[in-house]
Design a protein around this motif. Structure first.
Motif, mmCIF file in Angstrom:
data_model
loop_
_atom_site.group_PDB
_atom_site.id
_atom_site.type_symbol
_atom_site.label_atom_id
_atom_site.label_comp_id
_atom_site.label_asym_id
_atom_site.label_seq_id
_atom_site.Cartn_x
_atom_site.Cartn_y
_atom_site.Cartn_z
ATOM 1 N N TRP A 1 66.528 47.870 27.328
ATOM 2 C CA TRP A 1 66.221 46.449 27.462
ATOM 3 C C TRP A 1 64.922 46.255 28.239
ATOM 4 C CZ3 TRP A 1 68.651 42.638 24.901
ATOM 5 C CH2 TRP A 1 69.899 42.920 24.360
ATOM 6 N N GLY A 2 64.769 46.989 29.322
ATOM 7 C CA GLY A 2 63.556 46.877 30.118
ATOM 8 C C GLY A 2 62.332 47.372 29.367
ATOM 9 N N PHE A 3 62.481 48.466 28.625
ATOM 10 C CA PHE A 3 61.339 48.996 27.878
ATOM 11 C C PHE A 3 60.948 48.070 26.739
ATOM 12 C CE2 PHE A 3 59.587 51.812 24.499
ATOM 13 C CZ PHE A 3 58.408 52.162 25.164
ATOM 14 N N GLY A 4 61.944 47.528 26.045
ATOM 15 C CA GLY A 4 61.643 46.587 24.956
ATOM 16 C C GLY A 4 60.908 45.365 25.469
ATOM 17 N N ALA A 5 61.356 44.837 26.620
ATOM 18 C CA ALA A 5 60.683 43.675 27.198
ATOM 19 C C ALA A 5 59.265 44.025 27.635
ATOM 20 C CB ALA A 5 61.489 43.146 28.387
ATOM 21 N N THR A 6 59.078 45.238 28.169
ATOM 22 C CA THR A 6 57.742 45.670 28.578
ATOM 23 C C THR A 6 56.812 45.744 27.377
ATOM 24 O OG1 THR A 6 58.694 46.972 30.387
ATOM 25 C CG2 THR A 6 56.431 47.476 29.748
ATOM 26 N N CYS A 7 57.301 46.277 26.280
ATOM 27 C CA CYS A 7 56.487 46.354 25.051
ATOM 28 C C CYS A 7 56.065 44.956 24.603
ATOM 29 C CB CYS A 7 57.268 47.053 23.941
ATOM 30 S SG CYS A 7 57.531 48.822 24.208
ATOM 31 N N LEU A 8 56.987 44.012 24.645
ATOM 32 C CA LEU A 8 56.650 42.639 24.261
ATOM 33 C C LEU A 8 55.594 42.061 25.193
ATOM 34 C CD1 LEU A 8 60.152 41.106 23.391
ATOM 35 C CD2 LEU A 8 58.294 41.652 21.802
ATOM 36 N N GLY A 9 55.750 42.311 26.492
ATOM 37 C CA GLY A 9 54.786 41.792 27.452
ATOM 38 C C GLY A 9 53.402 42.373 27.249
ATOM 39 N N VAL A 10 53.319 43.661 26.971
ATOM 40 C CA VAL A 10 52.027 44.316 26.755
ATOM 41 C C VAL A 10 51.354 43.777 25.491
ATOM 42 C CG1 VAL A 10 50.985 46.522 26.100
ATOM 43 C CG2 VAL A 10 52.549 46.403 28.050
ATOM 44 N N VAL A 11 52.124 43.683 24.411
ATOM 45 C CA VAL A 11 51.570 43.158 23.158
ATOM 46 C C VAL A 11 51.100 41.717 23.350
ATOM 47 C CG1 VAL A 11 52.151 42.481 20.790
ATOM 48 C CG2 VAL A 11 52.885 44.705 21.663
ATOM 49 N N ALA A 12 51.891 40.919 24.043
ATOM 50 C CA ALA A 12 51.523 39.518 24.266
ATOM 51 C C ALA A 12 50.248 39.405 25.092
ATOM 52 C CB ALA A 12 52.670 38.789 24.967
ATOM 53 N N ALA A 13 50.089 40.284 26.087
ATOM 54 C CA ALA A 13 48.892 40.235 26.934
ATOM 55 C C ALA A 13 47.631 40.471 26.118
ATOM 56 C CB ALA A 13 49.008 41.264 28.056
ATOM 57 N N TRP A 14 47.664 41.461 25.258
ATOM 58 C CA TRP A 14 46.485 41.749 24.438
ATOM 59 C C TRP A 14 46.299 40.698 23.340
ATOM 60 C CZ3 TRP A 14 42.687 44.803 25.798
ATOM 61 C CH2 TRP A 14 42.927 45.820 26.732
ATOM 62 N N ALA A 15 47.408 40.181 22.791
ATOM 63 C CA ALA A 15 47.290 39.141 21.762
ATOM 64 C C ALA A 15 46.685 37.865 22.334
ATOM 65 C CB ALA A 15 48.660 38.848 21.159
ATOM 66 N N TYR A 16 46.959 37.594 23.592
ATOM 67 C CA TYR A 16 46.404 36.400 24.232
ATOM 68 C C TYR A 16 44.895 36.497 24.388
ATOM 69 C CZ TYR A 16 45.432 32.976 27.903
ATOM 70 O OH TYR A 16 44.907 31.940 28.633
ATOM 71 N N SER A 17 44.392 37.677 24.762
ATOM 72 C CA SER A 17 42.997 37.800 25.158
ATOM 73 C C SER A 17 42.078 38.378 24.092
ATOM 74 C CB SER A 17 42.899 38.686 26.420
ATOM 75 O OG SER A 17 43.556 38.088 27.509
ATOM 76 N N ALA A 18 42.578 39.312 23.293
ATOM 77 C CA ALA A 18 41.700 40.137 22.465
ATOM 78 C C ALA A 18 41.544 39.596 21.044
ATOM 79 C CB ALA A 18 42.227 41.567 22.408
ATOM 80 N N GLU A 19 40.341 39.765 20.520
ATOM 81 C CA GLU A 19 40.100 39.493 19.116
ATOM 82 C C GLU A 19 40.778 40.585 18.282
ATOM 83 O OE1 GLU A 19 38.818 36.868 18.050
ATOM 84 O OE2 GLU A 19 37.439 36.062 19.539
ATOM 85 N N PRO A 20 41.174 40.298 17.036
ATOM 86 C CA PRO A 20 40.952 39.033 16.325
ATOM 87 C C PRO A 20 42.035 37.979 16.553
ATOM 88 C CG PRO A 20 41.956 40.607 14.845
ATOM 89 C CD PRO A 20 41.777 41.329 16.153
ATOM 90 N N VAL A 21 43.081 38.307 17.303
ATOM 91 C CA VAL A 21 44.162 37.328 17.500
ATOM 92 C C VAL A 21 43.719 36.270 18.505
ATOM 93 C CG1 VAL A 21 46.573 37.009 18.146
ATOM 94 C CG2 VAL A 21 45.865 39.102 16.966
ATOM 95 N N ARG A 22 43.475 36.682 19.728
ATOM 96 C CA ARG A 22 42.966 35.824 20.809
ATOM 97 C C ARG A 22 43.616 34.445 20.823
ATOM 98 N NH1 ARG A 22 39.444 35.882 24.892
ATOM 99 N NH2 ARG A 22 37.958 34.199 25.227
ATOM 100 N N LEU A 23 44.910 34.436 21.100
ATOM 101 C CA LEU A 23 45.645 33.171 21.133
ATOM 102 C C LEU A 23 45.155 32.239 22.223
ATOM 103 C CD1 LEU A 23 49.275 34.423 20.445
ATOM 104 C CD2 LEU A 23 47.735 33.265 18.868
ATOM 105 N N LYS A 24 44.359 32.767 23.140
ATOM 106 C CA LYS A 24 43.784 31.928 24.178
ATOM 107 C C LYS A 24 42.934 30.807 23.593
ATOM 108 C CE LYS A 24 41.124 32.122 28.437
ATOM 109 N NZ LYS A 24 40.511 32.999 29.464
#
Length: 302
Positions: free
Chosen positions: A119-142
């Motif tokens: 459970w902790g590892f799955g949540a960590t994976c989601l958090g890491v993916v979300a962090a990069w999706a927020y900031s990085a191109e081409p997704v950059r949800l920011k």
């Protein structure tokens, strides 16, 4: 002296600048949310103090710190306009060191998350993916004033709350816990909108469509207040439904205090947004912990 000149003058990152880049001041909300999850699980923290401590470190210095490093790297052009003295545009973090630090912290976060079980590892994976999706191109949800703050609110409040409860429970959290984590995540969208006020000019020039840019400061601030307030009203209703009137009264008091602070904010949103992020947010997270204590004895069904 130009930014490019400064970059070439320094070969290694300044340790103080590296610490500033991962912004310790931002670690507190996810660490607090993880503790809310621990409390709401109903499991005595002393029975698994190692998991509590490891989860707090993971939520704050590691995953949140990594997200700040990734955001600083991806935002270096925006920061050169808004905050040229920040670590990367100032040259104190030269070359691609900002990227290397963010990637190293990503790997470290996943390694520590693995120690918290599935459970902790799955949540960590989601958090890491979300962090990069927020900031990085081409997704950059920011770039979106709706999706960006929503994702950050989820990762700052809901995901660590869920993680703390799941790790201590060694399974899926109870339904009331999930409801509270979701409601406070939605409310955090408003907090993140107010946080965007500090980058208003740079966002406008670089195509980041934050709500202060697209709606204007006054309308964005009013919307943020409603988004922060309404989920807390629902929390109060849920606590009353679960027969927790004293806890509901506590959340009501902190909400009323927030409303008073909101009145100050709305007089001059651009000037008062930083003040509110220190005052109103403290009240907001106080309500989170009150609600967490309320549901610690509730079973799977409300």
């Amino acid at each position: 002296m130009s930014i490019a000149d400064t970059l070439f003058q320094r070969r290694w990152p300044d340790p103080v600048a590296a610490l500033a880049m991962i912004r310790p001041i931002t670690w507190f909300p996810p660490m607090w949310a993880y503790l809310c999850g621990v409390v709401s699980s109903g499991v005595a923290p002393g029975s698994a103090w190692g998991m509590v401590l490891l989860g707090v470190v993971l939520a704050g210095p590691l995953v949140c710190g990594m997200s700040q490093a990734a955001n600083d790297w991806c935002d270096r052009d925006v920061d050169a306009i808004n905050e040229p003295d920040r670590p990367i545009p100032s040259g104190r973090i030269p070359g691609r060191w900002g990227l290397w630090i963010a990637l190293a912290m990503t790997v470290l976060s996943l390694g520590v998350g693995w120690q918290l079980g599935p459970w902790g590892f799955g949540a960590t994976c989601l958090g890491v993916v979300a962090a990069w999706a927020y900031s990085a191109e081409p997704v950059r949800l920011k770039k979106s004033g709706w999706w960006g703050p929503g994702l950050v609110g989820l990762c700052y409040e809901g995901l660590p709350w869920f993680t703390g409860a799941a790790v201590l429970s060694v399974g899926a959290p109870a339904l009331p816990v999930l409801v509270l984590a979701l409601l406070y995540s939605i409310g955090a969208h408003g907090i993140m909108t107010l946080n965007d006020f500090k980058a208003l000019e740079g966002d406008r020039q670089t195509g980041v469509n934050s709500l202060p840019v697209t709606l204007g400061p006054e309308r964005a601030a009013r919307l943020a207040c409603w988004v922060m307030g309404l989920p807390q009203v629902l929390v109060i209703g849920a606590l009353l439904h679960w027969d927790k009137p004293l806890h509901a009264a506590g959340v009501t008091l902190v909400l009323l205090a927030q409303v008073a602070a909101m009145r100050v904010l709305l007089r001059d949103p651009r000037a008062k947004a930083p003040w509110y992020n220190g005052t109103g947010v403290l009240l907001y997270i106080t309500g989170m912990m009150i609600a967490a204590f309320a549901v610690r004895s509730i079973g799977v069904t409300p």
